[in-house]
Motif scaffolding. Structure first.
Motif, PDB file in Angstrom:
ATOM      1  N   PRO A   1       0.862  -1.274   0.077  1.00  0.00           N
ATOM      2  CA  PRO A   1      -0.120   0.014  -0.201  1.00  0.00           C
ATOM      3  C   PRO A   1       0.839   1.166  -0.110  1.00  0.00           C
ATOM      4  N   THR A   2       0.368   2.310  -0.452  1.00  0.00           N
ATOM      5  CA  THR A   2       1.137   3.654  -0.687  1.00  0.00           C
ATOM      6  C   THR A   2       0.990   4.244   0.932  1.00  0.00           C
ATOM      7  N   GLY A   3       1.843   4.965   1.120  1.00  0.00           N
ATOM      8  CA  GLY A   3       1.954   5.895   2.240  1.00  0.00           C
ATOM      9  C   GLY A   3       1.107   7.374   1.811  1.00  0.00           C
ATOM     10  N   GLY A   4       0.957   8.207   2.700  1.00  0.00           N
ATOM     11  CA  GLY A   4       0.223   9.420   2.717  1.00  0.00           C
ATOM     12  C   GLY A   4       0.769  10.323   1.383  1.00  0.00           C
ATOM     13  N   THR A   5       2.110  10.418   1.330  1.00  0.00           N
ATOM     14  CA  THR A   5       2.607  11.387   0.351  1.00  0.00           C
ATOM     15  C   THR A   5       2.338  10.837  -1.096  1.00  0.00           C
TER      16      THR A   5
ATOM     17  N   ASP B   1      -5.349   3.135 -23.477  1.00  0.00           N
ATOM     18  CA  ASP B   1      -4.494   3.937 -24.613  1.00  0.00           C
ATOM     19  C   ASP B   1      -3.497   4.738 -23.901  1.00  0.00           C
ATOM     20  N   PHE B   2      -3.680   5.255 -22.644  1.00  0.00           N
ATOM     21  CA  PHE B   2      -2.765   6.103 -21.810  1.00  0.00           C
ATOM     22  C   PHE B   2      -2.521   5.491 -20.263  1.00  0.00           C
ATOM     23  N   VAL B   3      -1.382   5.462 -19.937  1.00  0.00           N
ATOM     24  CA  VAL B   3      -1.016   5.167 -18.547  1.00  0.00           C
ATOM     25  C   VAL B   3       0.033   5.898 -17.805  1.00  0.00           C
ATOM     26  N   ILE B   4      -0.350   6.132 -16.315  1.00  0.00           N
ATOM     27  CA  ILE B   4       0.816   6.748 -15.696  1.00  0.00           C
ATOM     28  C   ILE B   4       1.135   5.824 -14.676  1.00  0.00           C
ATOM     29  N   GLU B   5       2.270   5.689 -14.174  1.00  0.00           N
ATOM     30  CA  GLU B   5       2.849   4.981 -12.988  1.00  0.00           C
ATOM     31  C   GLU B   5       3.586   6.124 -12.426  1.00  0.00           C
ATOM     32  N   LEU B   6       3.190   6.136 -10.974  1.00  0.00           N
ATOM     33  CA  LEU B   6       3.968   6.907 -10.186  1.00  0.00           C
ATOM     34  C   LEU B   6       5.285   6.168  -9.311  1.00  0.00           C
ATOM     35  N   VAL B   7       6.204   6.561  -9.258  1.00  0.00           N
ATOM     36  CA  VAL B   7       7.378   5.857  -8.611  1.00  0.00           C
ATOM     37  C   VAL B   7       7.095   6.225  -6.812  1.00  0.00           C
ATOM     38  N   SER B   8       6.815   5.248  -6.121  1.00  0.00           N
ATOM     39  CA  SER B   8       6.551   5.433  -4.720  1.00  0.00           C
ATOM     40  C   SER B   8       7.748   5.335  -3.716  1.00  0.00           C
ATOM     41  N   PRO B   9       8.032   6.097  -2.583  1.00  0.00           N
ATOM     42  CA  PRO B   9       9.071   5.732  -1.997  1.00  0.00           C
ATOM     43  C   PRO B   9       9.416   4.071  -1.679  1.00  0.00           C
ATOM     44  N   SER B  10       8.088   3.297  -1.563  1.00  0.00           N
ATOM     45  CA  SER B  10       8.324   1.759  -1.362  1.00  0.00           C
ATOM     46  C   SER B  10       8.909   1.165  -2.605  1.00  0.00           C
ATOM     47  N   ASP B  11       8.867   1.730  -3.749  1.00  0.00           N
ATOM     48  CA  ASP B  11       9.031   1.226  -5.021  1.00  0.00           C
ATOM     49  C   ASP B  11      10.558   1.504  -4.937  1.00  0.00           C
ATOM     50  N   LEU B  12      11.054   2.456  -4.713  1.00  0.00           N
ATOM     51  CA  LEU B  12      12.614   2.773  -4.632  1.00  0.00           C
ATOM     52  C   LEU B  12      13.265   1.906  -3.407  1.00  0.00           C
TER      53      LEU B  12
ATOM     54  N   TYR C   1       3.493  -2.386 -21.366  1.00  0.00           N
ATOM     55  CA  TYR C   1       2.267  -1.601 -21.690  1.00  0.00           C
ATOM     56  C   TYR C   1       2.343  -1.267 -23.312  1.00  0.00           C
ATOM     57  N   LEU C   2       3.668  -0.644 -23.893  1.00  0.00           N
ATOM     58  CA  LEU C   2       3.660  -0.536 -25.264  1.00  0.00           C
ATOM     59  C   LEU C   2       3.421  -1.721 -26.019  1.00  0.00           C
ATOM     60  N   ASP C   3       4.026  -2.725 -25.571  1.00  0.00           N
ATOM     61  CA  ASP C   3       4.171  -3.839 -26.470  1.00  0.00           C
ATOM     62  C   ASP C   3       2.625  -4.469 -26.518  1.00  0.00           C
ATOM     63  N   ASN C   4       1.922  -4.101 -25.579  1.00  0.00           N
ATOM     64  CA  ASN C   4       0.428  -4.614 -25.756  1.00  0.00           C
ATOM     65  C   ASN C   4      -0.621  -3.615 -26.013  1.00  0.00           C
ATOM     66  N   GLY C   5       0.101  -2.249 -26.602  1.00  0.00           N
ATOM     67  CA  GLY C   5      -1.217  -1.455 -27.282  1.00  0.00           C
ATOM     68  C   GLY C   5      -1.323  -0.211 -26.670  1.00  0.00           C
ATOM     69  N   VAL C   6      -0.599   0.428 -25.417  1.00  0.00           N
ATOM     70  CA  VAL C   6      -0.837   1.575 -24.785  1.00  0.00           C
ATOM     71  C   VAL C   6       0.066   2.342 -25.687  1.00  0.00           C
ATOM     72  N   ARG C   7      -0.538   3.502 -25.918  1.00  0.00           N
ATOM     73  CA  ARG C   7      -0.097   4.419 -26.959  1.00  0.00           C
ATOM     74  C   ARG C   7       0.858   5.431 -26.434  1.00  0.00           C
ATOM     75  N   LEU C   8       0.561   5.887 -25.008  1.00  0.00           N
ATOM     76  CA  LEU C   8       1.388   6.785 -24.391  1.00  0.00           C
ATOM     77  C   LEU C   8       1.370   6.661 -23.068  1.00  0.00           C
ATOM     78  N   SER C   9       2.515   6.486 -22.358  1.00  0.00           N
ATOM     79  CA  SER C   9       2.622   6.332 -20.898  1.00  0.00           C
ATOM     80  C   SER C   9       3.708   7.315 -20.441  1.00  0.00           C
ATOM     81  N   TRP C  10       3.525   7.697 -18.880  1.00  0.00           N
ATOM     82  CA  TRP C  10       4.497   8.271 -18.354  1.00  0.00           C
ATOM     83  C   TRP C  10       4.963   7.635 -17.007  1.00  0.00           C
ATOM     84  N   LEU C  11       6.156   7.495 -16.632  1.00  0.00           N
ATOM     85  CA  LEU C  11       6.759   6.809 -15.473  1.00  0.00           C
ATOM     86  C   LEU C  11       7.446   8.140 -14.845  1.00  0.00           C
ATOM     87  N   ILE C  12       6.608   8.528 -13.697  1.00  0.00           N
ATOM     88  CA  ILE C  12       6.925   9.733 -12.922  1.00  0.00           C
ATOM     89  C   ILE C  12       7.849   9.449 -11.746  1.00  0.00           C
TER      90      ILE C  12
END
Length: 193
Positions: A42-46, A114-125, A140-151
């Protein structure tokens, strides 16, 4: 609630994943194309606040344009490669969404956003999952997502994934454009960075 520990590389079938997802609704899970079960912390508050702002900004744009359907991080999509993925924020063009049956829409939709955002959380790091997230973005791209952002908020870096192009890395951008996929959508990153 008990802690769940899944050994790395633990495999389940898509049917077993669907059964687990029905019974363990308090746990966020994904299934790779190879059958590896991934239980996400689960994610933290931030991270939760930042993720909500991403979803809210996309949702407001979507409500105004009525061009598609927006989804939060609890939505699981069945990708063409068989993986079951739940992006932090996602969007599907209305015409594509409407091609699904009501049963498909109610369950785990068998469609790539068509579009995806993934946010890198402190637990990911902390758990060294950044490379896993990069692999997921390529999936995601290989499966048809047209634009995605990893933030990645702590480093103020955004990786942009587009069909047929090299990954573009932006350092401390102020805004991101939805380009032709999300016409007129501009994300202000001041609430994320």
């Amino acid at each position: 609630m008990e802690n769940i520990t899944i050994p790395k590389g633990f495999r389940v079938t898509p049917e077993q994943f669907d059964q687990l997802a029905q019974t363990e609704q308090l746990v966020r899970m994904e299934l790779t194309q190879d059958g590896e079960l991934i239980v996400m912390s689960p994610t933290g508050g931030t991270a939760g606040r930042k993720n909500f702002n991403l979803y809210l900004d996309l949702g407001i744009w979507n409500r105004q344009t009525k061009l598609g359907q927006a989804f939060d991080s609890s939505t699981v999509f069945v990708l063409p490669n068989g993986a079951r993925r739940s992006p932090d924020v996602s969007w599907i063009k209305l015409e594509r969404w409407n091609q699904l049956t009501k049963a498909q829409q109610d369950g785990f939709p068998p469609i790539s956003p068509d579009f995806v955002i993934e946010l890198v959380s402190p637990s990911d790091l902390k758990n060294q999952r950044y490379e896993d997230l990069q692999s997921k973005m390529q999936e995601y791209l290989d499966n048809g997502v047209r634009l995605s952002w990893l933030i990645e908020p702590s480093a103020k870096i955004v990786e942009i994934y587009r069909v047929g192009q090299q990954v573009e890395i932006l350092n401390n951008p102020q805004t991101l454009s939805g380009e032709a996929v999300l016409p007129g959508f501009v994300l202000d990153l001041s609430k994320i960075f």
